[in-house]
Design a protein around this motif. Structure first.
Motif, short mmCIF file in Angstrom:
data_model
loop_
_atom_site.label_atom_id
_atom_site.label_comp_id
_atom_site.label_asym_id
_atom_site.label_seq_id
_atom_site.Cartn_x
_atom_site.Cartn_y
_atom_site.Cartn_z
N CYS A 51 0.84 -1.19 0.00
CA CYS A 51 0.00 0.00 0.00
C CYS A 51 0.88 1.25 0.00
N SER A 52 0.28 2.35 -0.40
CA SER A 52 1.00 3.64 -0.42
C SER A 52 -0.01 4.76 -0.21
N GLY A 53 0.52 5.93 0.12
CA GLY A 53 -0.36 7.08 0.34
C GLY A 53 0.46 8.34 0.57
N VAL A 54 -0.22 9.41 0.87
CA VAL A 54 0.41 10.72 1.05
C VAL A 54 0.06 11.23 2.45
N ALA A 55 1.09 11.70 3.16
CA ALA A 55 0.89 12.26 4.49
C ALA A 55 1.22 13.75 4.46
N ALA A 56 0.41 14.55 5.13
CA ALA A 56 0.64 16.00 5.21
C ALA A 56 1.58 16.29 6.36
N VAL A 57 2.77 16.78 6.02
CA VAL A 57 3.78 17.13 7.03
C VAL A 57 4.10 18.61 6.90
N ALA A 58 4.98 19.10 7.77
CA ALA A 58 5.29 20.53 7.81
C ALA A 58 5.88 21.02 6.49
N GLY A 59 6.67 20.21 5.85
CA GLY A 59 7.29 20.64 4.61
C GLY A 59 6.45 20.40 3.38
N ASP A 61 3.49 17.66 1.31
CA ASP A 61 2.99 16.28 1.24
C ASP A 61 4.17 15.32 1.11
N LEU A 62 4.09 14.23 1.86
CA LEU A 62 5.14 13.21 1.86
C LEU A 62 4.54 11.88 1.43
N LYS A 63 5.07 11.33 0.35
CA LYS A 63 4.59 10.04 -0.14
C LYS A 63 5.24 8.93 0.65
N LEU A 64 4.42 8.02 1.14
CA LEU A 64 4.89 6.89 1.94
C LEU A 64 4.36 5.58 1.35
N SER A 65 5.09 4.53 1.58
CA SER A 65 4.66 3.20 1.14
C SER A 65 5.03 2.18 2.20
N ALA A 66 4.33 1.06 2.18
CA ALA A 66 4.55 0.00 3.17
C ALA A 66 4.64 -1.34 2.46
N LYS A 67 5.64 -2.13 2.82
CA LYS A 67 5.77 -3.48 2.29
C LYS A 67 4.87 -4.44 3.07
N GLY A 68 4.75 -5.62 2.53
CA GLY A 68 3.94 -6.62 3.23
C GLY A 68 4.46 -6.93 4.61
N LEU A 125 1.00 2.45 7.40
CA LEU A 125 1.23 3.77 6.81
C LEU A 125 0.92 4.88 7.81
N ASP A 126 -0.10 4.69 8.61
CA ASP A 126 -0.42 5.69 9.63
C ASP A 126 0.73 5.84 10.63
N ASP A 127 1.34 4.72 11.00
CA ASP A 127 2.48 4.79 11.92
C ASP A 127 3.66 5.52 11.28
N LYS A 128 3.89 5.28 10.00
CA LYS A 128 4.98 5.97 9.31
C LYS A 128 4.68 7.47 9.19
N ALA A 129 3.43 7.79 8.94
CA ALA A 129 3.05 9.20 8.84
C ALA A 129 3.23 9.91 10.17
N ALA A 130 2.87 9.24 11.26
CA ALA A 130 3.02 9.83 12.59
C ALA A 130 4.49 10.04 12.93
N GLN A 131 5.32 9.12 12.55
CA GLN A 131 6.76 9.27 12.81
C GLN A 131 7.36 10.39 11.97
N ILE A 140 -2.99 9.04 6.71
CA ILE A 140 -2.63 8.95 5.31
C ILE A 140 -3.81 9.36 4.43
N ASP A 141 -3.52 10.13 3.40
CA ASP A 141 -4.51 10.47 2.38
C ASP A 141 -4.12 9.80 1.06
N ALA A 142 -5.08 9.77 0.15
CA ALA A 142 -4.85 9.17 -1.18
C ALA A 142 -4.29 7.76 -1.05
N LEU A 143 -4.93 6.97 -0.20
CA LEU A 143 -4.45 5.62 0.07
C LEU A 143 -4.74 4.70 -1.11
#
Length: 215
Positions: A51-59, A61-68, A125-131, A140-143
């Protein structure tokens, strides 16, 4: 004039065990193929992007992805367990073989269930966005999800089929460290060479039911 005898004619060994032996060989080949292939597929799929998605951070949008393996480690772990059980099937017999075969089937079923449940999971992905943002409330948005979880589930299904075959036909499969004997007749025990100058050995042989005069 023909004579009728009550003694049945002996059947050939091929006639008695031919179909069963062929079924055993086919089921063994299929179980080995499906088990090894299923474990390989499940392990490889667990290393791909699920899965992948976009997280809103201070700088921005940050694109994130997660492996199985980030989403769930269960399919890969059960694939390893299933592969070990597939090998262990040949090291045990009777009740032990049935238990190991059942473990093989359960490993496949568990891998399927874990992969399907992880197909829509976004917690990794939510955990990665929080970190990344430093804010535990960031989500995460646009999941988007890939098909790899279902590929892992397919690998688990192959392991499940191998386990079912082992449960049904495993009793007829050969074992490690021993010859596959088609008949259940015990092997003839070697007789020790008797010394004719020792009468006590002759008497002991007679007590055991042996023929001291036989070759």
């Amino acid at each position: 004039m023909e004579y009728v005898t009550a003694v049945p004619h002996p059947r050939t060994e091929a006639a008695e065990t031919g179909p069963a032996a062929r079924r055993g060989r086919r089921s063994l080949a299929v179980a080995l193929l499906f088990g090894a292939l299923g474990a390989t597929v499940a392990l490889l799929a667990s290393r791909q992007e699920w899965c992948s998605g976009v997280a809103a951070v201070a700088g921005g949008d940050l694109k994130l992805s997660a492996k199985g393996s980030d989403v769930t480690g269960v399919p890969a772990a059960l694939a390893v367990v299933g592969l070990a059980a597939l090998v262990a099937v040949f090291a045990v017999r009777r009740a032990g073989r049935f238990l190991v075969a059942s473990l093989l089937a359960l490993s496949g079923a568990g891998a399927v269930a874990a992969a399907v449940l992880g197909a829509d999971d976004s917690s990794a992905l939510d955990d990665k966005a929080a970190q990344a943002s430093g804010n535990a409330a960031t989500t995460i948005d646009a999941l988007t999800h890939t098909a790899w979880p279902y590929v892992a589930a397919g690998g688990g299904a192959l392991i499940l089929v191998a386990g079912i075959l082992a449960v049904i036909y495993g009793a007829a499969w050969p074992s490690m460290g021993g010859r596959y004997e088609r008949s259940g007749a015990p092997r003839a025990r070697k007789q020790k060479a008797l010394d004719p100058d020792r009468p006590e050995d002759l008497w002991k042989a007679l007590d055991r039911g042996e023929d001291p005069t036989g070759a």
